[in-house]
Design a protein around this motif. Structure first.
Motif: not given
Length: 63
Positions: A3-4, A18-20, A31-32
């Protein structure tokens, strides 16, 4: 997973991501992810690293 953050990169392991989105849009709105750590202490250390690299107030994160 990487994670940047504004003050560095946070590294983590995850076993689920998960991409919501919403039906009215075709892009991803959120993004979860669920960090996978080996222990409670490792999880807290990961949170503290994220707090530092994102520049969040550490005192509020400790509550």
């Amino acid at each position: 997973m990487s994670i940047a953050a504004p003050h560095g990169t946070i590294e983590a392991r995850t076993d689920r991501i998960r991409f919501n989105s919403v039906p009215t849009r075709q892009d991803i709105s959120e993004v979860t992810y669920f960090p996978a750590t080996g222990s409670r202490d490792e999880f807290f250390a990961w949170i503290r690293e994220g707090v530092e690299k994102y520049g969040v107030d550490g005192e509020s994160a400790e509550r």
